[in-house]
Design a protein around this motif. Sequence first.
Motif, short mmCIF file in Angstrom:
data_model
loop_
_atom_site.label_atom_id
_atom_site.label_comp_id
_atom_site.label_asym_id
_atom_site.label_seq_id
_atom_site.Cartn_x
_atom_site.Cartn_y
_atom_site.Cartn_z
N PHE A 72 0.73 -1.17 -0.05
CA PHE A 72 -0.14 -0.01 -0.01
C PHE A 72 0.86 1.36 0.15
CE2 PHE A 72 -2.86 -3.22 1.83
CZ PHE A 72 -3.82 -3.14 0.95
N HIS A 79 -0.50 6.03 2.95
CA HIS A 79 -1.70 6.75 3.14
C HIS A 79 -1.54 7.78 4.17
CE1 HIS A 79 -4.11 4.60 0.65
NE2 HIS A 79 -3.56 3.14 1.20
N TYR A 94 -0.96 7.92 -7.49
CA TYR A 94 -1.21 6.51 -7.98
C TYR A 94 -0.61 6.38 -9.39
CZ TYR A 94 -4.12 4.88 -4.29
OH TYR A 94 -4.52 4.47 -3.03
N ARG A 121 -0.62 -3.64 -7.63
CA ARG A 121 -1.47 -3.97 -6.42
C ARG A 121 -2.83 -3.89 -6.43
NH1 ARG A 121 -0.82 1.35 -5.22
NH2 ARG A 121 1.02 1.21 -4.16
N TYR A 122 -3.52 -3.21 -7.59
CA TYR A 122 -4.92 -3.41 -7.86
C TYR A 122 -5.07 -4.98 -7.86
CZ TYR A 122 -9.19 -2.86 -10.46
OH TYR A 122 -10.45 -2.85 -11.06
N THR A 161 -4.78 -6.86 -4.62
CA THR A 161 -5.73 -6.71 -3.54
C THR A 161 -7.14 -7.31 -4.15
OG1 THR A 161 -6.13 -4.60 -4.61
CG2 THR A 161 -4.78 -4.69 -2.70
N LEU A 180 -6.21 -8.20 1.96
CA LEU A 180 -5.60 -6.81 1.68
C LEU A 180 -6.97 -5.96 1.06
CD1 LEU A 180 -2.73 -8.21 -0.38
CD2 LEU A 180 -2.75 -7.15 1.42
N ARG A 181 -7.86 -6.66 0.42
CA ARG A 181 -9.14 -5.89 0.04
C ARG A 181 -9.95 -5.20 1.31
NH1 ARG A 181 -10.82 -9.46 -2.79
NH2 ARG A 181 -12.29 -10.47 -1.54
N ARG A 220 -8.27 -4.11 3.99
CA ARG A 220 -7.33 -3.16 4.28
C ARG A 220 -7.58 -1.83 3.44
NH1 ARG A 220 -1.85 -1.89 5.69
NH2 ARG A 220 -1.45 0.12 5.30
N GLU A 221 -7.62 -2.24 2.02
CA GLU A 221 -8.06 -1.17 1.20
C GLU A 221 -9.23 -0.35 1.67
OE1 GLU A 221 -6.89 1.05 -2.26
OE2 GLU A 221 -5.77 -0.38 -1.23
N SER A 271 -8.83 1.94 4.32
CA SER A 271 -7.97 3.27 3.88
C SER A 271 -8.93 4.06 3.32
CB SER A 271 -6.94 2.77 3.09
OG SER A 271 -6.05 1.93 3.73
N ASN A 310 -12.44 7.02 -6.97
CA ASN A 310 -12.48 5.73 -7.23
C ASN A 310 -12.80 5.09 -8.58
OD1 ASN A 310 -11.05 5.66 -4.54
ND2 ASN A 310 -12.80 4.86 -3.57
#
Length: 227
Positions: A54, A57, A91, A101-102, A105, A111-112, A114-115, A118, A157
């Motif tokens: 990541f 942030h 990004y 990363r995309y 995740t 990890l998703r 965590r995203e 964030s 997004n």
Amino acid sequence: MSKPTARVRLADAAFALFDERGYEQTTVDDIAERAGLGRSTFFRYYRSKEQVIFPDHDRLLELIRDRLATSNDSTALVAVSDAVRLVLLHYIDEGDLARRRYVLTSKVPALRDREIASVARYQRLFREFILEWMGGSTQAASLRAELMAAAVVAAHNHVLRRWLRGESADPVAEVDEAMREVLALFPPSSSPVDAVGDGTMVVAFRTGQDIDALLPSLRRLIEGGGA
């Protein structure tokens, strides 16, 4: 060409191993060894293998706060748009790393999650700023700020994902247009009639009278002479 920094080497090694072995099967020692560095060097740059994935942030949130802090009542929404653009540009600057990363995740539930957490931090920051800009803490103001913040983050997004999937040739122009769409959804609240103050108010109405018959009365009203 300059040699990649230790931080970049560790990130490259981590993503290569995640692709080969999977995220769960890769350890910090594996990453350090692949990068040709020691374990202590890894922890000098990252707290965990998750942090390799990541972006920073905390630093991005600070950049947003700094941009929002430079605004005033009349430029607050411009500052919100600028702050969204800052995140997108970060990004874009990451380039292939952001795309890797995309992909990762989307495959690893932890990890998703965590995203998602964030994203919630960004939305909370925008919500607090918008609520303060609106100058109120009523239920109506709180709801409006929540809705605006959610729309701001969703617009960012949406454009970011399009760019990550290779669907956007000009993501900066797209995010600017997306923010114009968002702000158009939330026009300034109308002022009550008794708070208008100096100025001109025009009221439209329908009548059966001919316009020529009405003009003398309208003229007297405009000149302050009464009906």
